[in-house]
Design a protein around this motif. Sequence first.
Motif, PDB file in Angstrom:
ATOM      1  N   VAL A   1      82.155   2.810   0.502  1.00 31.13           N
ATOM      2  CA  VAL A   1      81.875   2.665   1.937  1.00 31.13           C
ATOM      3  C   VAL A   1      82.255   1.265   2.399  1.00 31.13           C
ATOM      4  O   VAL A   1      82.833   1.092   3.477  1.00 31.13           O
ATOM      5  CB  VAL A   1      80.392   2.963   2.245  1.00 31.13           C
ATOM      6  CG1 VAL A   1      80.065   2.618   3.697  1.00 31.13           C
ATOM      7  CG2 VAL A   1      80.087   4.433   1.971  1.00 31.13           C
ATOM      8  N   ARG A   2      81.964   0.257   1.588  1.00 31.27           N
ATOM      9  CA  ARG A   2      82.357  -1.103   1.950  1.00 31.27           C
ATOM     10  C   ARG A   2      83.873  -1.207   2.110  1.00 31.27           C
ATOM     11  O   ARG A   2      84.369  -1.846   3.037  1.00 31.27           O
ATOM     12  CB  ARG A   2      81.868  -2.097   0.881  1.00 31.27           C
ATOM     13  CG  ARG A   2      80.353  -2.204   0.787  1.00 31.27           C
ATOM     14  CD  ARG A   2      79.925  -3.411  -0.021  1.00 31.27           C
ATOM     15  NE  ARG A   2      80.390  -3.410  -1.384  1.00 31.27           N
ATOM     16  CZ  ARG A   2      79.679  -3.007  -2.442  1.00 31.27           C
ATOM     17  NH1 ARG A   2      78.460  -2.521  -2.258  1.00 31.27           N
ATOM     18  NH2 ARG A   2      80.178  -3.088  -3.658  1.00 31.27           N
ATOM     19  N   ILE A   3      84.609  -0.579   1.218  1.00 32.79           N
ATOM     20  CA  ILE A   3      86.070  -0.593   1.312  1.00 32.79           C
ATOM     21  C   ILE A   3      86.522   0.054   2.612  1.00 32.79           C
ATOM     22  O   ILE A   3      87.396  -0.462   3.314  1.00 32.79           O
ATOM     23  CB  ILE A   3      86.702   0.103   0.094  1.00 32.79           C
ATOM     24  CG1 ILE A   3      86.496  -0.744  -1.168  1.00 32.79           C
ATOM     25  CG2 ILE A   3      88.197   0.346   0.321  1.00 32.79           C
ATOM     26  CD1 ILE A   3      86.866  -0.031  -2.451  1.00 32.79           C
ATOM     27  N   ALA A   4      85.936   1.202   2.942  1.00 31.91           N
ATOM     28  CA  ALA A   4      86.296   1.880   4.188  1.00 31.91           C
ATOM     29  C   ALA A   4      86.025   0.994   5.400  1.00 31.91           C
ATOM     30  O   ALA A   4      86.846   0.903   6.323  1.00 31.91           O
ATOM     31  CB  ALA A   4      85.523   3.199   4.308  1.00 31.91           C
ATOM     32  N   LEU A   5      84.877   0.317   5.408  1.00 37.42           N
ATOM     33  CA  LEU A   5      84.541  -0.586   6.513  1.00 37.42           C
ATOM     34  C   LEU A   5      85.544  -1.732   6.602  1.00 37.42           C
ATOM     35  O   LEU A   5      85.995  -2.096   7.690  1.00 37.42           O
ATOM     36  CB  LEU A   5      83.127  -1.132   6.326  1.00 37.42           C
ATOM     37  CG  LEU A   5      81.984  -0.137   6.589  1.00 37.42           C
ATOM     38  CD1 LEU A   5      80.685  -0.642   5.976  1.00 37.42           C
ATOM     39  CD2 LEU A   5      81.799   0.103   8.084  1.00 37.42           C
ATOM     40  N   HIS A   6      85.909  -2.296   5.458  1.00 34.67           N
ATOM     41  CA  HIS A   6      86.881  -3.395   5.447  1.00 34.67           C
ATOM     42  C   HIS A   6      88.250  -2.919   5.930  1.00 34.67           C
ATOM     43  O   HIS A   6      88.912  -3.614   6.705  1.00 34.67           O
ATOM     44  CB  HIS A   6      87.002  -3.964   4.038  1.00 34.67           C
ATOM     45  CG  HIS A   6      85.888  -4.897   3.673  1.00 34.67           C
ATOM     46  ND1 HIS A   6      86.033  -6.268   3.654  1.00 34.67           N
ATOM     47  CD2 HIS A   6      84.601  -4.658   3.321  1.00 34.67           C
ATOM     48  CE1 HIS A   6      84.882  -6.831   3.301  1.00 34.67           C
ATOM     49  NE2 HIS A   6      83.998  -5.869   3.091  1.00 34.67           N
ATOM     50  N   LEU A   7      88.682  -1.758   5.469  1.00 30.52           N
ATOM     51  CA  LEU A   7      89.995  -1.245   5.873  1.00 30.52           C
ATOM     52  C   LEU A   7      90.050  -0.988   7.379  1.00 30.52           C
ATOM     53  O   LEU A   7      91.098  -1.165   8.009  1.00 30.52           O
ATOM     54  CB  LEU A   7      90.323   0.040   5.114  1.00 30.52           C
ATOM     55  CG  LEU A   7      90.674  -0.136   3.629  1.00 30.52           C
ATOM     56  CD1 LEU A   7      90.751   1.218   2.941  1.00 30.52           C
ATOM     57  CD2 LEU A   7      92.010  -0.873   3.474  1.00 30.52           C
ATOM     58  N   LYS A   8      88.924  -0.588   7.948  1.00 25.64           N
ATOM     59  CA  LYS A   8      88.886  -0.313   9.384  1.00 25.64           C
ATOM     60  C   LYS A   8      88.571  -1.565  10.205  1.00 25.64           C
ATOM     61  O   LYS A   8      88.511  -1.509  11.431  1.00 25.64           O
ATOM     62  CB  LYS A   8      87.879   0.797   9.673  1.00 25.64           C
ATOM     63  CG  LYS A   8      88.369   2.160   9.212  1.00 25.64           C
ATOM     64  CD  LYS A   8      87.425   3.276   9.615  1.00 25.64           C
ATOM     65  CE  LYS A   8      88.064   4.627   9.315  1.00 25.64           C
ATOM     66  NZ  LYS A   8      89.238   4.912  10.173  1.00 25.64           N
ATOM     67  N   GLY A   9      88.357  -2.686   9.529  1.00 28.07           N
ATOM     68  CA  GLY A   9      88.094  -3.927  10.236  1.00 28.07           C
ATOM     69  C   GLY A   9      86.760  -3.951  10.949  1.00 28.07           C
ATOM     70  O   GLY A   9      86.613  -4.634  11.969  1.00 28.07           O
ATOM     71  N   LEU A  10      85.779  -3.230  10.423  1.00 28.09           N
ATOM     72  CA  LEU A  10      84.469  -3.133  11.061  1.00 28.09           C
ATOM     73  C   LEU A  10      83.500  -4.134  10.439  1.00 28.09           C
ATOM     74  O   LEU A  10      83.302  -4.148   9.225  1.00 28.09           O
ATOM     75  CB  LEU A  10      83.906  -1.714  10.911  1.00 28.09           C
ATOM     76  CG  LEU A  10      84.710  -0.612  11.588  1.00 28.09           C
ATOM     77  CD1 LEU A  10      84.183   0.761  11.182  1.00 28.09           C
ATOM     78  CD2 LEU A  10      84.649  -0.769  13.108  1.00 28.09           C
ATOM     79  N   GLU A  11      82.901  -4.967  11.272  1.00 27.45           N
ATOM     80  CA  GLU A  11      81.901  -5.896  10.784  1.00 27.45           C
ATOM     81  C   GLU A  11      80.595  -5.144  10.532  1.00 27.45           C
ATOM     82  O   GLU A  11      80.253  -4.206  11.249  1.00 27.45           O
ATOM     83  CB  GLU A  11      81.661  -7.017  11.796  1.00 27.45           C
ATOM     84  CG  GLU A  11      82.863  -7.933  11.977  1.00 27.45           C
ATOM     85  CD  GLU A  11      82.547  -9.112  12.873  1.00 27.45           C
ATOM     86  OE1 GLU A  11      81.361  -9.245  13.285  1.00 27.45           O
ATOM     87  OE2 GLU A  11      83.455  -9.891  13.162  1.00 27.45           O
ATOM     88  N   TYR A  12      79.885  -5.590   9.519  1.00 23.92           N
ATOM     89  CA  TYR A  12      78.613  -4.933   9.217  1.00 23.92           C
ATOM     90  C   TYR A  12      77.649  -5.929   8.596  1.00 23.92           C
ATOM     91  O   TYR A  12      78.042  -6.952   8.042  1.00 23.92           O
ATOM     92  CB  TYR A  12      78.824  -3.740   8.280  1.00 23.92           C
ATOM     93  CG  TYR A  12      79.382  -4.081   6.920  1.00 23.92           C
ATOM     94  CD1 TYR A  12      78.540  -4.275   5.818  1.00 23.92           C
ATOM     95  CD2 TYR A  12      80.756  -4.219   6.712  1.00 23.92           C
ATOM     96  CE1 TYR A  12      79.054  -4.587   4.567  1.00 23.92           C
ATOM     97  CE2 TYR A  12      81.276  -4.525   5.462  1.00 23.92           C
ATOM     98  CZ  TYR A  12      80.420  -4.709   4.396  1.00 23.92           C
ATOM     99  OH  TYR A  12      80.927  -5.023   3.163  1.00 23.92           O
ATOM    100  N   GLU A  13      76.383  -5.594   8.716  1.00 24.51           N
ATOM    101  CA  GLU A  13      75.329  -6.403   8.109  1.00 24.51           C
ATOM    102  C   GLU A  13      74.953  -5.773   6.770  1.00 24.51           C
ATOM    103  O   GLU A  13      74.610  -4.598   6.700  1.00 24.51           O
ATOM    104  CB  GLU A  13      74.109  -6.446   9.033  1.00 24.51           C
ATOM    105  CG  GLU A  13      72.950  -7.266   8.490  1.00 24.51           C
ATOM    106  CD  GLU A  13      71.736  -7.243   9.401  1.00 24.51           C
ATOM    107  OE1 GLU A  13      70.710  -7.833   9.022  1.00 24.51           O
ATOM    108  OE2 GLU A  13      71.810  -6.612  10.481  1.00 24.51           O
TER     109      GLU A  13
END
Length: 229
Positions: free
Chosen positions: A29-41
């Motif tokens: 999931v972290r990889i998916a967030l990084h690939l989509k350029g989405l910031e997260y806490e």
Amino acid sequence: MASLVEADEQKPKKIQLYSWWKSSSSARVRIALHLKGLEYEYKEVNVLKGDQFKPEFMKMSPRSFVPVLVDSDVVIFESSAIIMYLEEKYPQPSLLPSKDDLPKRALNYEVANLVASSIQPFINIQVQKYIEDRLGSDEKKAWAKHHFKIGFTALEKTLQEHAGRYATGDEVALADVYLAPEIDGAIKWFDVDLNEFPLLKRLNDSYYQLSTFRDAVIVAQPDALDENE
């Protein structure tokens, strides 16, 4: 004029990811967030300390598994559901090949499901603890290596005619999101020899050339302990 408090409340809330550093499901999931350029806490759930069984966490994840994603008032558990949600809500950049290439999309689903249903469940921490308690630590590692070998052998055969720079071609796709953390964990904690799997070894080398993968892998997380722990 809106007050500072009102203005702050109107801002879109940052995505929250309840995660544990050593969880390959969280890593995908972290990889998916990084690939989509989405910031997260990043919200640590210390599985070794039993944080996953706290009532407040189990309200979000009834099976007491990480990861859990919170996006405003949407709460999703199970990594595959989270990744599909991200793909639907934040479609660009896409994790899937064009709809014009349905066979390649299906191949990505095959690889993702093979990892998520035929490898990772056999080596998650609860299964590992069960094996260790009954048969000992040596058998625990042997069990994991056995299932990695079966799954990785299937992946080598599946991807042999399709892999390019990455699993299903020359563009990063869903299959890579699932493969990268599984390979990473197999090497770091289960002493799986990737020389037996040359295609996966080559893919792993490609992943580590990308910051989106390096920043999301297991030992790069804020709650990570020594990688030999």
